[in-house]
Scaffold this active site. Structure first.
Site, PDB file in Angstrom:
ATOM      1  CE1 TYR A  32     -11.653  38.561  65.493  1.00 15.93           C
ATOM      2  CE2 TYR A  32     -11.639  37.987  62.475  1.00 15.93           C
ATOM      3  CZ  TYR A  32     -11.821  38.671  63.732  1.00 15.93           C
ATOM      4  OH  TYR A  32     -11.646  40.099  64.068  1.00 15.93           O
ATOM      5  NE  ARG A  51      -3.848  39.404  64.665  1.00 10.14           N
ATOM      6  CZ  ARG A  51      -4.286  40.381  64.021  1.00 10.14           C
ATOM      7  NH1 ARG A  51      -4.434  42.006  63.627  1.00 10.14           N
ATOM      8  NH2 ARG A  51      -5.109  39.813  63.331  1.00 10.14           N
ATOM      9  CE  LYS A 147      -8.398  39.097  63.250  1.00  9.27           C
ATOM     10  NZ  LYS A 147      -9.039  40.675  62.801  1.00  9.27           N
ATOM     11  CD  GLU A 179      -9.051  49.162  66.708  1.00  8.62           C
ATOM     12  OE1 GLU A 179      -8.580  48.079  65.909  1.00  8.62           O
ATOM     13  OE2 GLU A 179      -9.903  48.125  67.908  1.00  8.62           O
TER      14      GLU A 179
HETATM   15  N1  PDD Z   1     -10.510  42.340  61.306  1.00  7.90           N
HETATM   16  N2  PDD Z   1      -8.438  46.353  64.299  1.00  7.90           N
HETATM   17  C1  PDD Z   1     -10.060  45.609  64.160  1.00  7.90           C
HETATM   18  C2  PDD Z   1     -11.102  45.289  65.182  1.00  7.90           C
HETATM   19  C3  PDD Z   1     -10.105  43.833  63.311  1.00  7.90           C
HETATM   20  O1  PDD Z   1     -11.200  43.343  63.486  1.00  7.90           O
HETATM   21  C4  PDD Z   1      -8.648  43.884  61.968  1.00  7.90           C
HETATM   22  C5  PDD Z   1      -8.780  43.170  61.022  1.00  7.90           C
HETATM   23  C6  PDD Z   1      -7.923  45.424  61.985  1.00  7.90           C
HETATM   24  C7  PDD Z   1      -6.779  45.035  61.914  1.00  7.90           C
HETATM   25  O2  PDD Z   1      -5.582  44.193  61.004  1.00  7.90           O
HETATM   26  P1  PDD Z   1      -5.368  43.219  60.433  1.00  7.90           P
HETATM   27  O3  PDD Z   1      -4.503  44.211  59.305  1.00  7.90           O
HETATM   28  O4  PDD Z   1      -4.336  42.657  60.780  1.00  7.90           O
HETATM   29  O5  PDD Z   1      -6.247  42.090  59.783  1.00  7.90           O
HETATM   30  C8  PDD Z   1      -7.794  45.775  63.117  1.00  7.90           C
HETATM   31  C9  PDD Z   1     -10.397  41.641  60.077  1.00  7.90           C
HETATM   32  C10 PDD Z   1      -9.637  41.799  58.878  1.00  7.90           C
HETATM   33  C11 PDD Z   1     -11.775  40.816  60.248  1.00  7.90           C
HETATM   34  O6  PDD Z   1     -12.654  41.411  61.224  1.00  7.90           O
HETATM   35  O7  PDD Z   1     -12.006  40.230  58.830  1.00  7.90           O
END
Ligand code: PDD
Length: 284
Positions: A32, A51, A147, A179
């Protein structure tokens, strides 16, 4: 009622359907992206699509996304749902082969689902007051760079954190922070260096992270991409997290220890503003 997109059709949310044999439902076999919307425009759309392509290719999906078409669908959903500020969620799953089977059939067509969420992103009480974080072991599968929709652990952790009066969780692997539950984690040292874990299979390669590192360089701040411990974070001058849905969000407490003054730090606040201004200007 929301209009959502499912496999070629725009439908009211209560009419949209996916098979019970869909592999994302049975095996979490799906990836996703979440792209934020400001002023009705998509923030760092191309970053998210790059990505997505990487996640699909790491999992050997036969599906090759048509990025122009995905942009069109994102824009159409933003328009039909009249979203000025919020998110577009996109999910690609390996589809349904009409039964439950561990073996992947490469000829099964992928399923594609998108929907919008209306959210206040710029005005955020959490960003104003700063997050309280608790830490937990990172026991996810060791491909956190992909992801996938396999988010049960993150969801359980966040729910647990809320029950304890915290806002979110930072995960720890072999003594070092990886993270947050759905965001990347940072600290600011006493000489104003920003520290965030280096890219590897242990973290998601955040699109916001990439942009915030650029913003930091423009501010003349040094960024060190290396692991840090919870103790180093607790003794830091500031801490913050980044994600598409929260931009830059200050952290004021980790496992009950106040960070710096215990209020959102000036560097995190400045980065939040610069990130918003820079990405608004280049939104699609
Ligand atoms: N989550 N790390 C994890 C485990 C994440 O699920 C996310 C993003 C990020 C940050 O990635 P980005 O800057 O590309 O959003 C880091 C999204 C926002 C979600 O699951 O809703």
């Amino acid at each position: 009622m929301r209009i959502v997109y499912v496999n070629g059709q725009y439908l009211p949310e209560n009419e949209a359907k996916i098979s019970i044999f869909d592999r994302s439902f049975l095996f979490a076999d799906g990836v996703y992206e979440v792209t934020s919307v400001l002023d009705g425009k998509l923030i760092d759309f191309m970053g998210h699509m790059k990505r997505l392509e990487r996640s699909l290719s790491e999992l050997k999906f036969a599906f090759k996304p048509d990025i122009d078409q995905l942009l069109e669908i994102h824009r159409e959903l933003v328009k039909r749902n009249d979203i000025t500020e919020g998110l577009v969620y996109l999910q690609v799953s390996r589809g349904s082969a009409g039964d439950r089977n561990f073996l992947i059939n490469k000829d099964t067509p992928a399923s594609l689902v998108l929907f919008t969420q209306r959210n206040s992103l710029i005005q955020s009480t959490l960003a104003d007051r700063g997050q309280k974080i608790v830490t937990r072991p990172d026991i996810r599968w060791r491909r956190s760079d992909i992801k996938t929709v396999q988010l049960l652990y993150a969801s359980l952790l966040k729910t647990e954190a809320y029950a304890e009066g915290a806002d979110d969780v930072w995960m720890v692997l072999d003594g070092f922070v990886t993270e947050g539950s759905s965001n990347n984690a940072y600290i600011v040292t006493h000489d104003d260096t920003i520290v965030t874990r280096h890219l590897s299979t242990d973290i998601l390669h955040g699109i916001t992270r990439q942009s915030v590192i650029r913003c930091a360089a423009e501010l003349g701040l040094t960024v060190e991409e290396r692991p840090f411990t919870v103790a180093e974070a607790q003794n830091a001058k500031e801490a913050f997290s980044t994600s598409a849905s929260s931009f830059v969000c200050p952290v004021v407490e980790i496992d009950g220890t106040k960070i710096g003054t215990g209020t959102p730090g000036p560097i995190a606040k400045r980065l939040r503003q610069i990130y918003i201004d820079a990405n608004r200007a280049t939104a699609l």
